[in-house]
Design a protein around this motif. Structure first.
Motif, PDB file in Angstrom:
ATOM      1  N   GLU A  85       1.695  -8.157   4.712  1.00 52.39           N
ATOM      2  CA  GLU A  85       1.146  -6.922   4.142  1.00 52.39           C
ATOM      3  C   GLU A  85       2.265  -5.998   3.683  1.00 52.39           C
ATOM      4  O   GLU A  85       2.182  -5.368   2.616  1.00 52.39           O
ATOM      5  CB  GLU A  85       0.255  -6.218   5.172  1.00 52.39           C
ATOM      6  N   LEU A  86       3.334  -5.899   4.484  1.00 52.46           N
ATOM      7  CA  LEU A  86       4.450  -5.042   4.116  1.00 52.46           C
ATOM      8  C   LEU A  86       5.120  -5.555   2.842  1.00 52.46           C
ATOM      9  O   LEU A  86       5.447  -4.769   1.947  1.00 52.46           O
ATOM     10  CB  LEU A  86       5.458  -4.985   5.263  1.00 52.46           C
TER      11      LEU A  86
ATOM     12  N   PRO B   4       9.350  -4.274  11.832  1.00 56.09           N
ATOM     13  CA  PRO B   4       8.262  -3.307  11.636  1.00 56.09           C
ATOM     14  C   PRO B   4       6.996  -3.723  12.378  1.00 56.09           C
ATOM     15  O   PRO B   4       6.747  -4.910  12.622  1.00 56.09           O
ATOM     16  CB  PRO B   4       8.046  -3.328  10.120  1.00 56.09           C
ATOM     17  N   ASP B   5       6.189  -2.730  12.737  1.00 60.15           N
ATOM     18  CA  ASP B   5       4.914  -3.018  13.384  1.00 60.15           C
ATOM     19  C   ASP B   5       3.909  -3.608  12.408  1.00 60.15           C
ATOM     20  O   ASP B   5       3.021  -4.366  12.807  1.00 60.15           O
ATOM     21  CB  ASP B   5       4.332  -1.727  13.992  1.00 60.15           C
ATOM     22  N   SER B   6       4.023  -3.264  11.123  1.00 61.54           N
ATOM     23  CA  SER B   6       3.076  -3.764  10.115  1.00 61.54           C
ATOM     24  C   SER B   6       3.202  -5.271   9.968  1.00 61.54           C
ATOM     25  O   SER B   6       4.303  -5.827  10.087  1.00 61.54           O
ATOM     26  CB  SER B   6       3.352  -3.111   8.761  1.00 61.54           C
TER      27      SER B   6
ATOM     28  N   ASP C 233       3.136  -4.638  -0.135  1.00 60.64           N
ATOM     29  CA  ASP C 233       3.249  -3.217  -0.456  1.00 60.64           C
ATOM     30  C   ASP C 233       4.566  -2.896  -1.155  1.00 60.64           C
ATOM     31  O   ASP C 233       4.640  -1.996  -1.983  1.00 60.64           O
ATOM     32  CB  ASP C 233       3.138  -2.371   0.817  1.00 60.64           C
TER      33      ASP C 233
END
Length: 260
Positions: A168-169, A162-164, A172
């Motif tokens: 942080e991902l 993922p780009d995130s 979440d």
């Protein structure tokens, strides 16, 4: 979507004892998971449960398919052997080095009823995946476990990056601070649980909590993550039970350490 339920950090969920729960917990911790009736009764007595109550519970558990009986020996049924495997995995999950890849499982089957969808969600959660959006489940690819055949029939598995930012991902997808808070509350409760029945219910809660541990790579976890300490405390408790069982076999008094 955060799909791993956890308790508030200032609460510890301790379920009441029953003959069935004690018998299952004892057998789930044994390899092989079997004991003669006499040994089961002797093992359950320290929890304040009468032998007649244990024998009645064993009969009901055989009738319900929880246990299989051969002569005087009771062992876990095939269904509960899978539960034992999950519990063992919760305490000692297989992990490998993480290279930054994420495991992505996309549900591709259609036309399934509510019960089937709920069962699949439960299975994906058990695999320590988290739902990013409906039908798309993720986790870091650090777990050493295959995708079960029944899941492979209704979903496709991919590797993605993922780009995130990964931390942080992860924050979440899982309630990491809440899980850690509950874990620390359980660890704080362990030394206060001194009677055999109190220790049993405390460590049953520890195992339930470990089943919801996402088992993320260390770099994605908050500081002071209590997962390893919970596993070590539970391993100590299993040794404690084994020592008490050996003492009973030798005719020695047991339980003094827990009540000291």
């Amino acid at each position: 979507m955060r799909n791993n339920a956890s308790l508030p950090a200032d609460e510890v969920e301790l379920r009441p004892l029953s003959a069935r729960s004690v018998v299952l917990s004892l057998l789930l911790g044994l390899h092989p998971p079997e004991l003669p009736v006499k040994e089961l009764v002797r093992s359950v007595e320290p929890f304040g449960i009468a032998g007649s109550t244990v024998r009645a519970a064993l009969s009901r558990m055989v009738a319900a398919g929880d246990l299989r009986r051969t002569d005087t020996v009771h062992r876990l049924s095939d269904r509960l052997l899978e539960r034992q495997r999950r519990q063992d995995d919760a305490v000692h999950p297989g992990t490998g080095p993480w290279d930054g890849d994420w495991e992505m499982v996309v549900v591709t089957a259609t036309g399934r009823g509510p019960a089937e969808r709920a069962e699949l969600r439960t299975e994906l959660t058990r695999l320590r995946l988290a739902e990013l959006r409906e039908g798309v489940w993720l986790r870091p690819a650090n777990l050493l476990r295959p995708l079960p055949d029944d899941v492979g029939q209704v979903a496709q598995r991919y590797m993605a990056r993922p780009d995130s930012p990964a931390a942080e991902l992860a924050a979440d997808l899982w309630p990491l601070d809440a899980w850690a808070g509950t874990g620390r509350a359980l660890l704080a409760h362990v030394p206060r649980a001194r009677r055999p029945s109190d220790r049993f219910t405390t460590f049953a809660a520890v195992v339930r909590h470990l089943l919801a541990d996402p088992v993320l790579p260390p770099g994605l976890l908050p500081s002071d993550w209590p997962g390893d300490r919970l596993r070590a405390a539970y391993a100590d408790y299993r040794r404690e039970l084994a020592e008490d069982a050996s003492a009973r076999d030798a005719g020695e008094p047991v339980g003094e350490r827990a009540q000291a």
